[in-house]
Design a protein around this motif. Sequence first.
Motif, PDB file in Angstrom:
ATOM      1  N   SER A 146     -10.411   1.034   1.371  1.00 37.25           N
ATOM      2  CA  SER A 146     -10.572   2.136   2.321  1.00 37.25           C
ATOM      3  C   SER A 146      -9.300   2.340   3.127  1.00 37.25           C
ATOM      4  O   SER A 146      -8.896   3.480   3.378  1.00 37.25           O
ATOM      5  CB  SER A 146     -11.747   1.850   3.264  1.00 37.25           C
ATOM      6  OG  SER A 146     -11.828   2.814   4.292  1.00 37.25           O
ATOM      7  N   TYR A 147      -8.662   1.249   3.500  1.00 37.69           N
ATOM      8  CA  TYR A 147      -7.435   1.345   4.296  1.00 37.69           C
ATOM      9  C   TYR A 147      -6.305   1.987   3.513  1.00 37.69           C
ATOM     10  O   TYR A 147      -5.649   2.929   3.997  1.00 37.69           O
ATOM     11  CB  TYR A 147      -7.011  -0.041   4.782  1.00 37.69           C
ATOM     12  CG  TYR A 147      -5.679  -0.036   5.469  1.00 37.69           C
ATOM     13  CD1 TYR A 147      -5.536   0.470   6.760  1.00 37.69           C
ATOM     14  CD2 TYR A 147      -4.529  -0.507   4.820  1.00 37.69           C
ATOM     15  CE1 TYR A 147      -4.306   0.514   7.390  1.00 37.69           C
ATOM     16  CE2 TYR A 147      -3.297  -0.483   5.443  1.00 37.69           C
ATOM     17  CZ  TYR A 147      -3.187   0.033   6.733  1.00 37.69           C
ATOM     18  OH  TYR A 147      -1.957   0.068   7.350  1.00 37.69           O
ATOM     19  N   ILE A 148      -6.057   1.513   2.288  1.00 36.40           N
ATOM     20  CA  ILE A 148      -4.892   2.007   1.542  1.00 36.40           C
ATOM     21  C   ILE A 148      -5.136   3.386   0.920  1.00 36.40           C
ATOM     22  O   ILE A 148      -4.191   4.160   0.728  1.00 36.40           O
ATOM     23  CB  ILE A 148      -4.443   1.010   0.447  1.00 36.40           C
ATOM     24  CG1 ILE A 148      -5.548   0.782  -0.580  1.00 36.40           C
ATOM     25  CG2 ILE A 148      -3.989  -0.294   1.070  1.00 36.40           C
ATOM     26  CD1 ILE A 148      -5.104  -0.037  -1.782  1.00 36.40           C
ATOM     27  N   LEU A 149      -6.396   3.712   0.600  1.00 36.66           N
ATOM     28  CA  LEU A 149      -6.691   4.975  -0.077  1.00 36.66           C
ATOM     29  C   LEU A 149      -7.117   6.086   0.869  1.00 36.66           C
ATOM     30  O   LEU A 149      -6.942   7.269   0.552  1.00 36.66           O
ATOM     31  CB  LEU A 149      -7.797   4.760  -1.122  1.00 36.66           C
ATOM     32  CG  LEU A 149      -7.479   3.797  -2.271  1.00 36.66           C
ATOM     33  CD1 LEU A 149      -8.685   3.642  -3.181  1.00 36.66           C
ATOM     34  CD2 LEU A 149      -6.263   4.282  -3.067  1.00 36.66           C
ATOM     35  N   ILE A 150      -7.660   5.715   2.028  1.00 35.21           N
ATOM     36  CA  ILE A 150      -8.209   6.726   2.943  1.00 35.21           C
ATOM     37  C   ILE A 150      -7.532   6.680   4.309  1.00 35.21           C
ATOM     38  O   ILE A 150      -6.907   7.651   4.749  1.00 35.21           O
ATOM     39  CB  ILE A 150      -9.732   6.541   3.109  1.00 35.21           C
ATOM     40  CG1 ILE A 150     -10.426   6.594   1.756  1.00 35.21           C
ATOM     41  CG2 ILE A 150     -10.296   7.596   4.063  1.00 35.21           C
ATOM     42  CD1 ILE A 150     -11.810   6.018   1.751  1.00 35.21           C
ATOM     43  N   GLU A 151      -7.651   5.549   4.978  1.00 35.66           N
ATOM     44  CA  GLU A 151      -7.203   5.467   6.371  1.00 35.66           C
ATOM     45  C   GLU A 151      -5.709   5.716   6.532  1.00 35.66           C
ATOM     46  O   GLU A 151      -5.296   6.579   7.318  1.00 35.66           O
ATOM     47  CB  GLU A 151      -7.567   4.102   6.956  1.00 35.66           C
ATOM     48  CG  GLU A 151      -7.157   3.946   8.411  1.00 35.66           C
ATOM     49  CD  GLU A 151      -7.500   2.565   8.963  1.00 35.66           C
ATOM     50  OE1 GLU A 151      -6.967   2.219  10.031  1.00 35.66           O
ATOM     51  OE2 GLU A 151      -8.300   1.828   8.335  1.00 35.66           O
ATOM     52  N   LYS A 152      -4.891   4.985   5.804  1.00 40.97           N
ATOM     53  CA  LYS A 152      -3.444   5.070   5.989  1.00 40.97           C
ATOM     54  C   LYS A 152      -2.877   6.435   5.613  1.00 40.97           C
ATOM     55  O   LYS A 152      -2.180   7.063   6.428  1.00 40.97           O
ATOM     56  CB  LYS A 152      -2.765   3.954   5.192  1.00 40.97           C
ATOM     57  CG  LYS A 152      -1.280   3.806   5.481  1.00 40.97           C
ATOM     58  CD  LYS A 152      -0.712   2.612   4.725  1.00 40.97           C
ATOM     59  CE  LYS A 152       0.774   2.445   5.010  1.00 40.97           C
ATOM     60  NZ  LYS A 152       1.328   1.273   4.266  1.00 40.97           N
ATOM     61  N   PRO A 153      -3.164   6.964   4.413  1.00 37.71           N
ATOM     62  CA  PRO A 153      -2.587   8.280   4.063  1.00 37.71           C
ATOM     63  C   PRO A 153      -3.155   9.429   4.893  1.00 37.71           C
ATOM     64  O   PRO A 153      -2.417  10.350   5.265  1.00 37.71           O
ATOM     65  CB  PRO A 153      -2.931   8.439   2.577  1.00 37.71           C
ATOM     66  CG  PRO A 153      -4.056   7.493   2.325  1.00 37.71           C
ATOM     67  CD  PRO A 153      -3.858   6.351   3.261  1.00 37.71           C
ATOM     68  N   SER A 154      -4.458   9.395   5.203  1.00 38.59           N
ATOM     69  CA  SER A 154      -5.052  10.502   5.958  1.00 38.59           C
ATOM     70  C   SER A 154      -4.577  10.511   7.399  1.00 38.59           C
ATOM     71  O   SER A 154      -4.391  11.572   8.001  1.00 38.59           O
ATOM     72  CB  SER A 154      -6.581  10.419   5.909  1.00 38.59           C
ATOM     73  OG  SER A 154      -7.055   9.237   6.527  1.00 38.59           O
ATOM     74  N   ARG A 155      -4.372   9.324   7.970  1.00 37.57           N
ATOM     75  CA  ARG A 155      -3.853   9.241   9.341  1.00 37.57           C
ATOM     76  C   ARG A 155      -2.468   9.871   9.425  1.00 37.57           C
ATOM     77  O   ARG A 155      -2.189  10.671  10.324  1.00 37.57           O
ATOM     78  CB  ARG A 155      -3.792   7.784   9.791  1.00 37.57           C
ATOM     79  CG  ARG A 155      -3.350   7.593  11.225  1.00 37.57           C
ATOM     80  CD  ARG A 155      -2.854   6.179  11.481  1.00 37.57           C
ATOM     81  NE  ARG A 155      -3.730   5.171  10.911  1.00 37.57           N
ATOM     82  CZ  ARG A 155      -3.419   3.879  10.875  1.00 37.57           C
ATOM     83  NH1 ARG A 155      -2.258   3.464  11.350  1.00 37.57           N
ATOM     84  NH2 ARG A 155      -4.240   3.008  10.346  1.00 37.57           N
ATOM     85  N   LYS A 156      -1.623   9.542   8.456  1.00 35.21           N
ATOM     86  CA  LYS A 156      -0.269  10.090   8.436  1.00 35.21           C
ATOM     87  C   LYS A 156      -0.290  11.597   8.243  1.00 35.21           C
ATOM     88  O   LYS A 156       0.417  12.348   8.933  1.00 35.21           O
ATOM     89  CB  LYS A 156       0.533   9.427   7.329  1.00 35.21           C
ATOM     90  CG  LYS A 156       1.976   9.902   7.242  1.00 35.21           C
ATOM     91  CD  LYS A 156       2.727   9.173   6.135  1.00 35.21           C
ATOM     92  CE  LYS A 156       4.163   9.646   6.044  1.00 35.21           C
ATOM     93  NZ  LYS A 156       4.908   8.955   4.955  1.00 35.21           N
TER      94      LYS A 156
END
Length: 355
Positions: A334-344
Amino acid sequence: MSGEIKSLTGIRGIAAVYVVLYHTASHFSDLNFIQNGYISVDLFFILSGFIMTYTYHLRFSSNINVKDVYIFLNHRVSRVWPTYIFWTIFTVFFFKMFDLNLKSIISNVLMIQNWGVAPSIVGTGWSVSVELAVYFIFPFLIYFFTKKEKSKNISTFICVFIIVYIAYTKHPVVTGSQMKFNGPLDIVAFDGAGDLMRGFAGFTLGVISWGIFSEFKRISDFAADIISLFLVLILSISLTSKGLDVISVAVFFILIPLIGAKEESFISKLLASKIVYFLGVISYSLYLCHALFVYSIRKEAHILLMRLTKEHEITFWISVMAAIVGSCVIGYLSYILIEKPSRKAMKTRFSFTVN
């Protein structure tokens, strides 16, 4: 903006794993340590208040303007909303457990459901909704405490009073429709005021704890370790006992700025170690998604293990560990596929200048 304090990220990771343990085992184990796992949310509130003060205190200490408030809210919403909305949608489509209506859908999308509007679709999303409410008053807290230094003592007393009140006075206005409590501060109902009071008091204590951060900077690493170990001992006693939530909150209030101030101390280095820090990095994704999977992972692991041994106690705890590890894997994805890219992407999309 100040640099990251890795040891505090590590604390967040430990707290997230504690919540996973709580949701995995609390229905099957009477151990006080397991039953008290909900107290991690209060650590999150205090830690968020401290870290945001550490990061933004210079921005709001002298004045408050629309541009700075917008930048702050944009940063915070970009941090929490994309992952939250993904798991909300995921829950609606794959865990059809809700009688959804327009009010529920809109309030959950806007993250305002726990402002007395509707139940949270993602179970752990209630605290995200509460924290969003506190974001709107955060700049004013910084400004107020900067201009009124002496008010911190009074504010600390008020926050402690609120925590004691909601913990030990189960008035319907506080608890709403909630009927079951695993402990004094286990208040999460959307239709009571207790969830917002709990979040406001904890977050404000985190803001206030910034005031003792600079004081702890002056002590030696050895003294910091001795004090930290003593506080951890007190925390261990409170977490393995019933009804001592207020003691745990008091320890969080002191321990967080102490660990943050002494990054070269033994306990800070331990919390900043690779594994613990990694858990902190994925903690938000882990916190949001784990409750959707821990029960099924634990159940399937338990059934599989029972084919190898009939020792229920052993198979139960191994299956609990399997659920925690499995949740961490899903949290990482979830962090690498959703949280990190979507936050940026969201921060970049909405980073235009406000005049």
